[in-house]
Design an enzyme around this catalytic site. Structure first.
Site, PDB file in Angstrom:
ATOM      1  N   TYR A 135       6.994  15.023  -3.266  1.00  0.00           N
ATOM      2  CA  TYR A 135       8.064  14.870  -2.292  1.00  0.00           C
ATOM      3  C   TYR A 135       8.817  13.573  -2.578  1.00  0.00           C
ATOM      4  O   TYR A 135       8.206  12.519  -2.763  1.00  0.00           O
ATOM      5  CB  TYR A 135       7.513  14.834  -0.862  1.00  0.00           C
ATOM      6  CG  TYR A 135       8.652  14.786   0.131  1.00  0.00           C
ATOM      7  CD1 TYR A 135       9.321  15.956   0.488  1.00  0.00           C
ATOM      8  CD2 TYR A 135       9.100  13.581   0.653  1.00  0.00           C
ATOM      9  CE1 TYR A 135      10.399  15.920   1.355  1.00  0.00           C
ATOM     10  CE2 TYR A 135      10.184  13.542   1.522  1.00  0.00           C
ATOM     11  CZ  TYR A 135      10.825  14.714   1.863  1.00  0.00           C
ATOM     12  OH  TYR A 135      11.908  14.679   2.706  1.00  0.00           O
ATOM     13  N   GLN A 196       9.568  20.591   6.866  1.00  0.00           N
ATOM     14  CA  GLN A 196       9.771  21.944   6.310  1.00  0.00           C
ATOM     15  C   GLN A 196       9.501  21.977   4.808  1.00  0.00           C
ATOM     16  O   GLN A 196       8.982  22.974   4.286  1.00  0.00           O
ATOM     17  CB  GLN A 196      11.163  22.489   6.659  1.00  0.00           C
ATOM     18  CG  GLN A 196      12.341  21.672   6.156  1.00  0.00           C
ATOM     19  CD  GLN A 196      12.730  20.525   7.098  1.00  0.00           C
ATOM     20  OE1 GLN A 196      11.927  20.058   7.920  1.00  0.00           O
ATOM     21  NE2 GLN A 196      13.963  20.068   6.991  1.00  0.00           N
ATOM     22  N   ASN A 219       9.209   9.934   5.494  1.00  0.00           N
ATOM     23  CA  ASN A 219       9.315   9.400   6.865  1.00  0.00           C
ATOM     24  C   ASN A 219       8.183   9.951   7.744  1.00  0.00           C
ATOM     25  O   ASN A 219       7.257  10.602   7.249  1.00  0.00           O
ATOM     26  CB  ASN A 219      10.698   9.724   7.440  1.00  0.00           C
ATOM     27  CG  ASN A 219      10.934  11.228   7.572  1.00  0.00           C
ATOM     28  OD1 ASN A 219       9.986  12.028   7.532  1.00  0.00           O
ATOM     29  ND2 ASN A 219      12.181  11.623   7.719  1.00  0.00           N
ATOM     30  N   SER A 242       5.069  -1.454   3.122  1.00  0.00           N
ATOM     31  CA  SER A 242       4.711  -2.142   1.889  1.00  0.00           C
ATOM     32  C   SER A 242       4.428  -3.621   2.149  1.00  0.00           C
ATOM     33  O   SER A 242       4.970  -4.215   3.082  1.00  0.00           O
ATOM     34  CB  SER A 242       5.876  -2.001   0.913  1.00  0.00           C
ATOM     35  OG  SER A 242       5.468  -2.253  -0.400  1.00  0.00           O
ATOM     36  N   GLN A 264       9.797  -7.613  -1.329  1.00  0.00           N
ATOM     37  CA  GLN A 264       8.978  -6.800  -0.442  1.00  0.00           C
ATOM     38  C   GLN A 264       9.681  -6.602   0.895  1.00  0.00           C
ATOM     39  O   GLN A 264       9.770  -5.493   1.425  1.00  0.00           O
ATOM     40  CB  GLN A 264       7.634  -7.506  -0.217  1.00  0.00           C
ATOM     41  CG  GLN A 264       6.490  -6.587   0.048  1.00  0.00           C
ATOM     42  CD  GLN A 264       6.518  -5.403  -0.889  1.00  0.00           C
ATOM     43  OE1 GLN A 264       6.542  -4.290  -0.408  1.00  0.00           O
ATOM     44  NE2 GLN A 264       6.538  -5.588  -2.203  1.00  0.00           N
ATOM     45  N   HIS A 267      12.348  -3.890   1.771  1.00  0.00           N
ATOM     46  CA  HIS A 267      11.995  -2.475   1.949  1.00  0.00           C
ATOM     47  C   HIS A 267      12.204  -2.006   3.384  1.00  0.00           C
ATOM     48  O   HIS A 267      12.740  -0.928   3.617  1.00  0.00           O
ATOM     49  CB  HIS A 267      10.539  -2.222   1.553  1.00  0.00           C
ATOM     50  CG  HIS A 267      10.349  -1.989   0.090  1.00  0.00           C
ATOM     51  ND1 HIS A 267      10.953  -0.965  -0.584  1.00  0.00           N
ATOM     52  CD2 HIS A 267       9.615  -2.657  -0.845  1.00  0.00           C
ATOM     53  CE1 HIS A 267      10.601  -1.000  -1.869  1.00  0.00           C
ATOM     54  NE2 HIS A 267       9.795  -2.012  -2.046  1.00  0.00           N
ATOM     55  N   GLU A 332      -1.692  -4.807  -0.858  1.00  0.00           N
ATOM     56  CA  GLU A 332      -1.158  -3.770  -1.734  1.00  0.00           C
ATOM     57  C   GLU A 332      -0.759  -4.399  -3.083  1.00  0.00           C
ATOM     58  O   GLU A 332      -1.185  -3.941  -4.127  1.00  0.00           O
ATOM     59  CB  GLU A 332       0.065  -3.135  -1.063  1.00  0.00           C
ATOM     60  CG  GLU A 332       0.700  -2.027  -1.888  1.00  0.00           C
ATOM     61  CD  GLU A 332       2.038  -1.558  -1.312  1.00  0.00           C
ATOM     62  OE1 GLU A 332       2.571  -2.222  -0.396  1.00  0.00           O
ATOM     63  OE2 GLU A 332       2.556  -0.540  -1.800  1.00  0.00           O
ATOM     64  N   HIS A 333       0.082  -5.442  -3.013  1.00  0.00           N
ATOM     65  CA  HIS A 333       0.494  -6.177  -4.220  1.00  0.00           C
ATOM     66  C   HIS A 333      -0.016  -7.598  -4.114  1.00  0.00           C
ATOM     67  O   HIS A 333       0.190  -8.260  -3.101  1.00  0.00           O
ATOM     68  CB  HIS A 333       2.022  -6.252  -4.314  1.00  0.00           C
ATOM     69  CG  HIS A 333       2.721  -4.934  -4.299  1.00  0.00           C
ATOM     70  ND1 HIS A 333       3.257  -4.398  -3.149  1.00  0.00           N
ATOM     71  CD2 HIS A 333       2.976  -4.046  -5.285  1.00  0.00           C
ATOM     72  CE1 HIS A 333       3.813  -3.228  -3.429  1.00  0.00           C
ATOM     73  NE2 HIS A 333       3.672  -2.987  -4.717  1.00  0.00           N
ATOM     74  N   ASP A 366       6.777  -2.354 -10.129  1.00  0.00           N
ATOM     75  CA  ASP A 366       7.419  -1.289  -9.355  1.00  0.00           C
ATOM     76  C   ASP A 366       8.145  -0.304 -10.262  1.00  0.00           C
ATOM     77  O   ASP A 366       8.312   0.865  -9.915  1.00  0.00           O
ATOM     78  CB  ASP A 366       8.439  -1.883  -8.380  1.00  0.00           C
ATOM     79  CG  ASP A 366       7.758  -2.574  -7.209  1.00  0.00           C
ATOM     80  OD1 ASP A 366       6.575  -2.284  -6.964  1.00  0.00           O
ATOM     81  OD2 ASP A 366       8.420  -3.403  -6.541  1.00  0.00           O
ATOM     82  N   GLU A 420     -36.750  21.658   5.348  1.00  0.00           N
ATOM     83  CA  GLU A 420     -35.486  21.794   6.081  1.00  0.00           C
ATOM     84  C   GLU A 420     -35.379  23.140   6.797  1.00  0.00           C
ATOM     85  O   GLU A 420     -34.315  23.481   7.331  1.00  0.00           O
ATOM     86  CB  GLU A 420     -34.300  21.633   5.109  1.00  0.00           C
ATOM     87  CG  GLU A 420     -34.191  20.231   4.526  1.00  0.00           C
ATOM     88  CD  GLU A 420     -32.922  20.042   3.692  1.00  0.00           C
ATOM     89  OE1 GLU A 420     -32.144  20.998   3.539  1.00  0.00           O
ATOM     90  OE2 GLU A 420     -32.723  18.917   3.201  1.00  0.00           O
ATOM     91  N   HIS A 425     -33.527  29.635   0.772  1.00  0.00           N
ATOM     92  CA  HIS A 425     -33.370  28.676  -0.318  1.00  0.00           C
ATOM     93  C   HIS A 425     -34.703  28.532  -1.069  1.00  0.00           C
ATOM     94  O   HIS A 425     -34.756  28.566  -2.294  1.00  0.00           O
ATOM     95  CB  HIS A 425     -32.967  27.296   0.214  1.00  0.00           C
ATOM     96  CG  HIS A 425     -31.532  27.177   0.630  1.00  0.00           C
ATOM     97  ND1 HIS A 425     -31.021  27.824   1.733  1.00  0.00           N
ATOM     98  CD2 HIS A 425     -30.499  26.478   0.093  1.00  0.00           C
ATOM     99  CE1 HIS A 425     -29.729  27.520   1.857  1.00  0.00           C
ATOM    100  NE2 HIS A 425     -29.384  26.710   0.872  1.00  0.00           N
TER     101      HIS A 425
END
Lengths: 435, 435
Positions: A135, A196, A219, A242, A264, A267, A332-333, A366, A420, A425
């Site tokens: 996506y 969708q 989003n 981020s 950063q 963003h 993250e970074h 990046d 068990e 089994h």
């Protein structure tokens, strides 16, 4: 524009831990209305298929179409988009794709097999997924790098069908994004956005194939939809805003550090930029650089809001104290803008990506250093990894017992299974004793 | 007892694909009431901590306690439980733990690093998670093997703290389960069940530590709670009912095959057992074995319900036609009860575990062959893998660019970042050109 007012903390001062924890705290809002809305969209796509997608294109993307043909981008169209770009962009995309491909090829897992001392063949067969969905958000910025970073690991893994979905608000789709699809092995593309798109990829319609895993940013609708289809398909990690953590010994140009924090902060308003140094004077210099450079930035408003909301400078007494802060933050970074950054690696347990040395800007990672830019956020580097080839491979266990081995291990199975209370089994193994 | 009425399909007959799809179809019910109930429990544990756990112990486990001490099992208690077992069980647990440990040690990933032709240091640092949680259900069967299969990959990965939670209905906890914890490296144990156990592990309380990832099976409360805390912590896959697909050429003892099908069916009324053969006569023999053996089984009612609900025999014209059926079904457990099963491996793309040859009963893999018994169900082997060491390791990307490399790659970053309208990203790389 109001003035920059980044939070400033000193390690060791009273209340430091709580203040840091408050600054780091971020939690996605799970909104019941959003959940319901997304569930309805998914249901509609599952039951009505293409027709639902055509309806939503008009409703959510202001793009009324008669048929799925208008929402389908052919391989020829993708190639044509690449050819329409200027040469600088074509070359840059190709360099990035090649470098990302090369790095990721090191991540490929291989199948293995051995025969143990009882004569049991044991192994792990590694295979690529058949079909995955990527996506790519629409919106302000045409995220070409996002296409490369999501598609290339799948391509390297050997996934045959890489299906991209990206919205076309008012019917417009960026050549830059399609060109990135061209260089990174995307095999099909549909102009679909939001929940969708995720529903179509998860369940399939008459036109859109159902895939095995869906990755890529999006989003709140997209994120909610991905969470709802998890289990029917695989998904990548759950991403928050981020963040970057820069550790600097005070010997890097403060303008560079300011710009790294900006990269950063630009963003989003809830992105997070943190700077740690043992040098209070240097921290003041970076603050001055921020104030000097901010008015020149195209996204100055977003950067200011981000820095004032979530930006943070931390003064430590000894630079090495930053190591435990890094592990607490699990950024993250992480930029180690210091001498001999490699000597810190042993101590760092949790970070998405580690940028070593003054010339390693996060922006390099990046776009084109090679490693993936899809990284765990909000402290989840404690348990998530960068997106990688391993996300598109899966494993099957192999077990081949000889008659002799079944005889030797049968009694062990029998004892455990009966312990068990699972007697079928037990019997299934007992049949193979003394055969 | 009503009679066995397993569904029987012939590949190639009209409607086969739809009938197979209907038989395989299984979807977890996402119940809004359950979601709300679980969300409330999690909220209560987050806000009240230990006190909430004490309340829930009385309410849900009929185990009223004064303090968390009564819900905490010490290392000494765990060892004592092992020592109380008879020697056969002790030995069986040790054999299973050792074999599982040995197999899983082959799954360990190592860090790697290289310097590319531009002088960029690139790599992947692999580290174990710090702390993980293992959930072990209470209920009818004391799932000792489940403890080993969930804890051992974490131990092999190098996880320091392995925290187990298991409910103690009426204050009772199985020695067998605690003994399994003893042999598989569990470091802490709490007598907690249901959503409250998951909440405690995810968020921590005064007594229970918060962990980075939670794995292990459980009922609908546990599964729902795990889905709700996903993102705050990692979780393992989403599991449906267990299933087996046996492919047999007709040359295995039909009693063995019947018992292998039973060993899946005895798990639950919605477990699934499927048998494929090219030999109609053999299928009839297995049906006769089922009818003969079923009345002798301790869990006959569950087995019957499972076989009649979801059991399936498929007759094919040529045995090799089973390969594409395997890939369509993507079974959790696949038994290849045929000659030369290894020759089939190349064609099989999707399966959780593959049992090769007539002596490789699924039960062997459930307990002590070595590979994990936590496997992807309901066709999710298309994208999920067996639980493994890789589930308890995570990766950090390494990027170290020299001044020269930053100079060479800077223009690429600049073009791409400006193409995405991210100018702070662009400038942060541009600063490092010609430095």
């Amino acid at each position: 524009m109001t003035s920059v007012a980044m939070k400033y903390l000193k390690l060791g001062e009273s209340g430091f831990d709580q203040s840091l924890s408050d600054m780091l705290s971020w939690e996605s809002v799970s909104n019941a209305d959003m959940q319901k809305l997304v569930a309805d969209i998914i249901h509609h796509v599952r039951t009505e298929g293409d027709q639902a997608l055509i309806e939503y294109s008009a409703k959510f993307d202001s793009y009324p179409v008669d048929s799925m043909a208008a929402l389908t981008v052919s391989a020829e169209d993708i190639e044509a988009a690449f050819n329409r770009l200027d040469e600088a962009k074509q070359d840059a995309l190709k360099v990035a794709a090649e470098r990302v491909e090369k790095y990721h090829s090191k991540q490929l897992s291989e199948s293995w097999q051995y025969t143990d001392e009882l004569g049991v063949v044991l192994g792990q067969k590694v295979t690529a997924m058949d079909k995955v969905g990527i996506y790519v958000p629409g919106g302000v910025a045409p995220l070409a790098s996002s296409v490369i970073m999501n598609a290339m690991p799948a391509k390297v893994a050997g996934v045959k069908d890489i299906v991209m979905a990206t919205p076309a608000p008012n019917g417009e789709v960026s050549d830059f994004v399609l060109a990135a699809a061209y260089v990174s092995g995307v095999t099909e593309c549909y102009l679909l956005g939001g929940a969708q798109a995720i529903a179509a990829l998860a369940y399939g319609t008459q036109t859109v194939p159902s895939v095995d895993k869906i990755v890529g940013p999006g989003n709140a609708f997209v994120a909610t939809a991905k969470a709802q289809v998890f289990g029917k398909v695989g998904i990548d990690m759950i991403a928050g805003p981020s963040e970057i953590l820069v550790v600097c010994d005070g010997k890097t140009n403060p303008d560079w550090i300011a710009m790294d924090l900006f990269s950063q902060a630009e963003h989003s308003h809830d992105a997070q930029a943190i700077l740690i140094s043992q040098d209070a004077e240097f921290l003041a210099q970076v603050k001055a650089s921020i104030e000097k450079l901010l008015p020149t930035m195209e996204r100055a408003d977003t950067i200011l809001e981000s820095l004032n909301n979530r930006g943070l400078m931390i003064e430590v007494a000894q630079l090495e104290q930053a190591i435990e802060l890094i592990n607490t933050i699990a950024p993250e970074h992480l930029e180690l803008s210091i001498d001999e950054p490699e000597s810190w690696l042993d101590g760092i347990r949790h970070a998405g990506a580690i940028f070593m040395g003054r010339h390693s800007s996060e922006a390099l990672g990046d776009y084109c250093a090679g490693p993936n830019h899809v990284l765990p956020t909000s402290g989840t580097a404690r348990f998530f990894s960068p997106l990688g080839v391993y996300d598109f491979q899966k494993r099957s266990s192999l077990i081949g017992a000889s008659a002799q081995a079944a005889n030797t291990l049968g009694p062990v199975v029998s004892v455990l299974a009966r312990g068990e209370l699972l007697t079928a089994h037990a019997q299934s193994a007992e049949y193979r004793i003394n055969d």
